[in-house]
Design a protein around this motif. Structure first.
Motif, PDB file in Angstrom:
ATOM      1  N   GLN A  28       0.837  -1.211   0.000  1.00  0.00           N
ATOM      2  CA  GLN A  28       0.000   0.000   0.000  1.00  0.00           C
ATOM      3  C   GLN A  28       0.864   1.251   0.000  1.00  0.00           C
ATOM      4  OE1 GLN A  28      -3.552  -0.164   2.813  1.00  0.00           O
ATOM      5  NE2 GLN A  28      -2.425  -1.992   3.396  1.00  0.00           N
ATOM      6  N   THR A  63     -16.218 -11.146  -0.554  1.00  0.00           N
ATOM      7  CA  THR A  63     -16.233  -9.696  -0.334  1.00  0.00           C
ATOM      8  C   THR A  63     -14.846  -9.195   0.039  1.00  0.00           C
ATOM      9  OG1 THR A  63     -18.460 -10.001   0.511  1.00  0.00           O
ATOM     10  CG2 THR A  63     -17.450  -7.854   0.887  1.00  0.00           C
ATOM     11  N   TRP A  82     -12.708  -8.046  -2.712  1.00  0.00           N
ATOM     12  CA  TRP A  82     -13.102  -6.710  -3.173  1.00  0.00           C
ATOM     13  C   TRP A  82     -12.546  -5.643  -2.242  1.00  0.00           C
ATOM     14  CZ3 TRP A  82     -15.019  -5.692  -7.793  1.00  0.00           C
ATOM     15  CH2 TRP A  82     -15.660  -6.727  -8.498  1.00  0.00           C
ATOM     16  N   VAL A  83     -12.666  -5.917  -0.933  1.00  0.00           N
ATOM     17  CA  VAL A  83     -12.132  -4.945   0.040  1.00  0.00           C
ATOM     18  C   VAL A  83     -10.626  -4.779  -0.165  1.00  0.00           C
ATOM     19  CG1 VAL A  83     -11.864  -4.375   2.485  1.00  0.00           C
ATOM     20  CG2 VAL A  83     -13.938  -5.531   1.703  1.00  0.00           C
ATOM     21  N   PHE A 120      -9.983  -2.705  -3.192  1.00  0.00           N
ATOM     22  CA  PHE A 120     -10.294  -1.283  -3.003  1.00  0.00           C
ATOM     23  C   PHE A 120      -9.286  -0.597  -2.068  1.00  0.00           C
ATOM     24  CE2 PHE A 120     -14.414  -2.059  -4.984  1.00  0.00           C
ATOM     25  CZ  PHE A 120     -14.598  -0.873  -5.668  1.00  0.00           C
ATOM     26  N   LEU A 156      -7.371   2.601  -3.181  1.00  0.00           N
ATOM     27  CA  LEU A 156      -7.420   3.832  -2.378  1.00  0.00           C
ATOM     28  C   LEU A 156      -6.020   4.385  -2.131  1.00  0.00           C
ATOM     29  CD1 LEU A 156     -10.060   3.524   0.469  1.00  0.00           C
ATOM     30  CD2 LEU A 156      -9.927   5.226  -1.324  1.00  0.00           C
ATOM     31  N   TRP A 186      -6.303   2.726   4.331  1.00  0.00           N
ATOM     32  CA  TRP A 186      -6.846   1.585   5.072  1.00  0.00           C
ATOM     33  C   TRP A 186      -6.363   1.573   6.518  1.00  0.00           C
ATOM     34  CZ3 TRP A 186     -10.356  -1.640   6.096  1.00  0.00           C
ATOM     35  CH2 TRP A 186     -10.105  -2.823   6.788  1.00  0.00           C
ATOM     36  N   THR A 208     -21.695  -6.716  -4.373  1.00  0.00           N
ATOM     37  CA  THR A 208     -20.582  -6.646  -3.418  1.00  0.00           C
ATOM     38  C   THR A 208     -19.652  -5.504  -3.778  1.00  0.00           C
ATOM     39  OG1 THR A 208     -20.726  -9.037  -3.317  1.00  0.00           O
ATOM     40  CG2 THR A 208     -18.801  -8.027  -2.309  1.00  0.00           C
ATOM     41  N   ALA A 209     -19.293  -5.443  -5.058  1.00  0.00           N
ATOM     42  CA  ALA A 209     -18.377  -4.387  -5.502  1.00  0.00           C
ATOM     43  C   ALA A 209     -18.963  -3.019  -5.188  1.00  0.00           C
ATOM     44  CB  ALA A 209     -18.108  -4.522  -6.992  1.00  0.00           C
ATOM     45  N   VAL A 231     -18.774  -2.406  -1.333  1.00  0.00           N
ATOM     46  CA  VAL A 231     -17.396  -2.141  -0.922  1.00  0.00           C
ATOM     47  C   VAL A 231     -16.919  -0.805  -1.505  1.00  0.00           C
ATOM     48  CG1 VAL A 231     -15.034  -2.987  -0.973  1.00  0.00           C
ATOM     49  CG2 VAL A 231     -16.901  -4.596  -0.715  1.00  0.00           C
ATOM     50  N   SER A 247     -15.442   2.337   0.418  1.00  0.00           N
ATOM     51  CA  SER A 247     -14.126   2.872   0.072  1.00  0.00           C
ATOM     52  C   SER A 247     -14.194   4.361  -0.207  1.00  0.00           C
ATOM     53  CB  SER A 247     -13.570   2.158  -1.150  1.00  0.00           C
ATOM     54  OG  SER A 247     -13.538   0.789  -0.924  1.00  0.00           O
ATOM     55  N   LEU A 266     -14.222   6.064   3.017  1.00  0.00           N
ATOM     56  CA  LEU A 266     -12.884   6.011   3.617  1.00  0.00           C
ATOM     57  C   LEU A 266     -11.929   6.956   2.881  1.00  0.00           C
ATOM     58  CD1 LEU A 266     -10.799   4.854   5.539  1.00  0.00           C
ATOM     59  CD2 LEU A 266     -10.522   2.905   4.004  1.00  0.00           C
ATOM     60  N   GLY A 267     -12.060   6.993   1.562  1.00  0.00           N
ATOM     61  CA  GLY A 267     -11.204   7.871   0.770  1.00  0.00           C
ATOM     62  C   GLY A 267     -11.404   9.327   1.144  1.00  0.00           C
TER      63      GLY A 267
END
Lengths: 316, 294
Positions: free
Chosen positions: A81, A145, A148-149, A152, A156, A165, B15-16, B19, B23, B26-27
Motif C-alpha cells: 500500500q 467480499t 473486493w475490500v 479497493f 485507495l 486503510w 458486493t463491488a 465495498v 471505500s 474512507l477515501g
C-alpha cells in the motif's frame, strides 16, 4: 448427518473431549492461543526488558518490527500500500517484507490469521458464543467480499496517495493499541465482536478482512496443509464443520471422494488453525506438507456430467 | 447455467458496489485526516504531510528508539492521522539527538534517511505567537527561550527595542530565524508563561510565509551593486531654519555652525487662539532641540 447433529445439539467437541481428554481435544487451540499471546507479550514486554537489560527482543509492531536489533520484519500488505501511495521504502523495509512473505508462503498465508492476529481471538470468542447460545442466521455477506475490500484498499492507496486503510484497520489498531497504548481502540474490538456475534457468523475474518484476503493469496501454494487423510473413517458427526472458521472449504476434501476430490484441503482460505484435528474423534485430519505449485490430481477423473455439477457448485 | 452466471455477476456487482461505497467514504475521510493539528509535530526528517501519510506504516519503531520518550503514536480521536508518530512540544520537545535514532529506525522513507545532521531538520518553525503574553514585550527580562535554544544565538536572537512606557529602557525581544530554527520545541516547553506557551512551534506550512520576492530591497541591491545605490539620492530636505543653523534628521538634531552666535528666536506668527495648556513651547526650536524620542 443431521440426526447426529441434532442429537448432540450445539456442542461440537464434546465427543472428542470424552474420547481423547480435554487437553488433546484442545491441542491446536491451546498452541494457537499460546502463539498469539506470546507474540503479543513479546512486543508488550520488550520495552520493559530493554530497560532492565538493554537487550531489545523485539520492537515495533506487526506493521514493521526489528528482532534483537538485527532481523527486520515488515507486513508486505502495508508495504505494498505504501509503495502504491507513491513512497519508495528503504532496504530494511523491503528485506523485512521479503522475510515475512517467504515465511507465510511456506507455512500458509492465513497462519497469520489464526496464529498471530489478535482480532482472531475476538472473532473466535464471538463464534463460540454464537454456537453456545444457538444463534443462527444473520446477514449474508459473500465470502469473496474480502477480495473486493482488498482490491479497493490498494486502489485507495493509489488514488489518495496515503495508506487510507490504516486509518480504520482493526487488526493493526488493536495490536498497536496493546503495544503502544489502547486509547479508544477498545471500541473497535467491541465493534468487530458485535459484528461477528450479532450481524453474521465469522463476518469479519471470513468475509470482510482484506488482511486475511491478502495473506490467503500469499499462501495459496503453501507447503503446510491439513489433509483429511483418513476420511473414510469420518462418521459425519459435523463437529469439524461446526468449528471451522471457513466451513465452505471442508466439504469437498472430506466428502468428495466419490467425485474424485483429493483429501487435502488445498483452499487458500484455510487458516491452518487445526481446530478440525482437535474436535475429530476419528483422527481424520492431520497436518501434512506438499510441494508448492504441484497440482494435486483428482483421484479418479469424474465424468463430464459430474464435472458440470462441480463447476456449478463452485459458482454458487 | 445462464441464470447461475447472471446471479454470480449480479452478486459480484452488488458486493463491488457496497465495498466501493465504503471505500469512497474512507477515501474522503483519508483526505480529512491529512489536516495535521498544529500542536502535533512530526519527528525529524518527516516528509511533507501528504507524502508522510503514504510512506509511514505506523510501526512505532521511531517511538521505541526515541531515548527521551518524546514520540507518541496517534490513537483514536487524537488530532493526528491514526497510528502515526508525533510529539507535543509543550509537554516533551525533541532533544535533537546527534545520531537521530528515530530516522535510522524508520523502515520506510517516511523519515528521510538523507537527514544526517540534526541541525538540518525542520520539524516546524517557532513563532512568538502571543506577544501580549510574552513578558519580554512587557519590558521584563526573560530570554528563557533564547537560552534553552539548542541552536543558540542563531535560531533565536534577542533584539532590543525602545521601551516607550518608561522612555529610558530597552525591551529584549526574542526573534526567531527560519534559517536555523529546527522546530524542536525546547523554547515552547521552557516558556515561563502559564498554560499555553507564548512561543510555539508551528508546522512549516502554517508558520513560514511565501515571503515577498517581488520586492527589491534597496539596501540589499546596493550591497550587490558594490555600494552603489540603484536609485537617485533623495533630494535634500529644506528645513527653513535661520542662517547658520542646520538640522540632521538622522539623529544629530539641530546643528549650529557658528557656536559663538546664539540663534535668535525665530519670529513665528502667533496663533491667535493658542490654547494655554498645549504641551509644546511656543518656540518651535524648543521642540527640535529636544533629543531622543518624540
Amino acid at each position: 448427518m443431521g440426526v447426529a447433529n441434532a442429537k448432540k445439539g450445539f456442542k461440537p467437541g464434546q465427543e472428542a473431549i470424552a474420547k481423547k481428554g480435554w487437553l488433546l481435544a484442545h491441542k491446536w487451540l491451546i498452541l494457537r492461543r499460546l502463539s498469539q499471546f506470546s507474540i503479543l507479550a513479546l512486543f508488550i514486554f520488550s520495552p520493559w526488558i530493554a530497560e532492565k537489560t538493554e537487550v531489545w527482543l523485539i520492537k515495533g509492531n506487526l506493521a514493521s518490527s526489528l528482532t534483537l536489533d538485527v532481523i527486520p520484519l515488515t507486513d508486505p500488505y502495508v508495504l505494498i500500500q505504501s509503495i502504491l501511495a507513491g513512497s519508495w521504502p528503504v532496504f530494511t523495509g523491503v528485506l523485512g517484507a521479503l522475510i515475512v512473505a517467504v515465511f507465510y508462503f511456506l507455512v500458509g498465508g492465513r497462519v497469520y490469521c489464526s496464529w498471530v492476529c489478535p482480532i482472531n481471538i475476538v472473532t473466535d470468542v464471538a463464534a463460540w458464543l454464537r454456537t453456545k447460545l444457538k444463534i443462527k442466521g444473520g446477514a449474508q455477506i459473500g465470502r469473496n467480499t474480502r477480495f473486493w475490500v482488498l482490491g479497493f484498499t490498494l486502489l485507495l492507496a493509489l488514488i489518495t496517495g496515503s495508506i487510507a486503510w490504516e486509518l480504520i484497520n482493526p487488526v493493526s489498531m488493536v495490536f498497536r493499541g496493546l503495544t503502544f497504548g489502547m486509547g479508544f481502540a477498545w471500541g473497535v474490538i467491541l465493534a468487530v465482536f458485535l459484528l461477528d456475534f450479532i450481524v453474521s457468523r465469522r463476518a469479519w475474518c471470513g468475509s470482510l478482512c482484506p488482511v486475511g484476503a491478502f495473506y490467503s493469496l500469499l499462501g495459496s501454494q503453501s507447503m503446510m496443509r491439513i489433509n483429511a487423510y483418513q476420511r473414510e473413517q469420518c462418521d459425519d458427526c459435523m463437529d469439524c464443520f461446526l468449528v471451522c472458521p471457513e466451513q465452505q472449504i471442508i466439504k469437498n476434501p472430506l466428502n468428495g471422494a466419490a467425485k474424485g476430490f483429493h483429501s487435502m484441503i488445498t483452499s487458500s482460505q484455510c487458516t491452518n488453525c487445526g481446530r478440525c484435528i482437535d474436535v475429530c474423534t476419528e483422527d481424520v485430519f492431520r497436518f501434512e506438507t506438499r510441494i508448492p505449485f504441484k497440482k494435486i490430481p483428482m483421484l479418479n477423473q469424474p465424468s463430464d456430467s459430474e464435472k458440470l455439477t462441480q463447476t456449478q457448485e463452485v459458482v454458487s | 447455467m445462464d441464470n447461475k452466471r447472471r446471479k454470480f455477476i449480479g452478486d459480484s456487482l452488488k458486493t463491488a458496489g457496497a465495498v466501493g461505497v465504503g471505500s469512497l467514504v474512507l477515501g474522503l475521510y483519508s483526505g480529512q485526516s491529512r489536516a495535521l493539528a498544529s500542536q502535533a509535530i512530526r519527528p525529524p526528517g518527516a516528509l511533507a504531510e501528504d507524502d508522510f501519510l503514504g510512506a509511514c506504516v505506523r510501526c512505532g519503531l521511531c517511538v521505541r528508539d526515541c531515548p527521551w520518550d518524546t514520540l507518541k503514536l496517534a490513537q483514536l480521536f487524537d488530532p493526528v492521522a491514526l497510528g502515526t508518530p508525533y510529539f507535543t512540544a509543550r509537554k516533551t520537545p525533541c532533544e535533537m539527538c546527534e545520531d537521530i535514532p528515530c530516522v535510522v529506525a524508520c523502515p520506510t522513507g517516511a523519515l528521510d534517511h538523507s537527514l544526517t545532521d540534526i541541525n538540518d531538520s525542520r520539524m516546524g518553525l517557532a513563532v512568538v505567537i502571543d506577544q501580549e503574553g510574552c513578558i519580554a514585550f512587557q519590558g521584563l527580562r526573560c530570554e528563557v527561550c533564547y537560552n534553552v535554544c539548542p541552536v543558540q544565538g542563531k535560531a533565536i536572537t534577542i533584539e532590543t527595542q525602545t521601551n516607550n512606557r518608561t522612555g529610558m529602557h530597552a525591551k529584549f525581544i526574542p526573534v526567531v530565524h527560519s534559517s536555523d530554527c529546527t522546530g524542536c520545541g525546547k523554547c515552547e516547553q521552557a516558556c515561563i508563561v502559564d498554560g499555553e506557551s507564548a512561543i510555539k512551534v508551528m508546522p512549516l506550512k502554517l508558520a513560514a510565509s511565501g515571503g515577498s520576492p517581488h520586492y527589491r530591497q534597496g539596501w540589499k541591491e546596493k550591497e550587490k551593486a558594490g555600494g552603489k545605490s540603484l536609485v537617485a539620492p533623495d533630494a535634500e530636505h529644506k528645513f527653513n531654519l535661520p542662517e547658520g543653523v542646520e538640522y540632521d534628521y538622522a539623529g544629530e538634531g539641530l546643528i549650529i555652525k557658528d557656536k559663538t552666535k546664539k540663534p535668535e528666536a525665530v519670529s513665528v506668527p502667533q496663533l491667535e487662539q493658542k490654547t494655554k495648556d498645549s504641551p509644546f513651547s511656543e518656540n518651535p526650536l524648543d521642540t527640535l532641540n529636544k533629543k531622543g524620542g518624540l
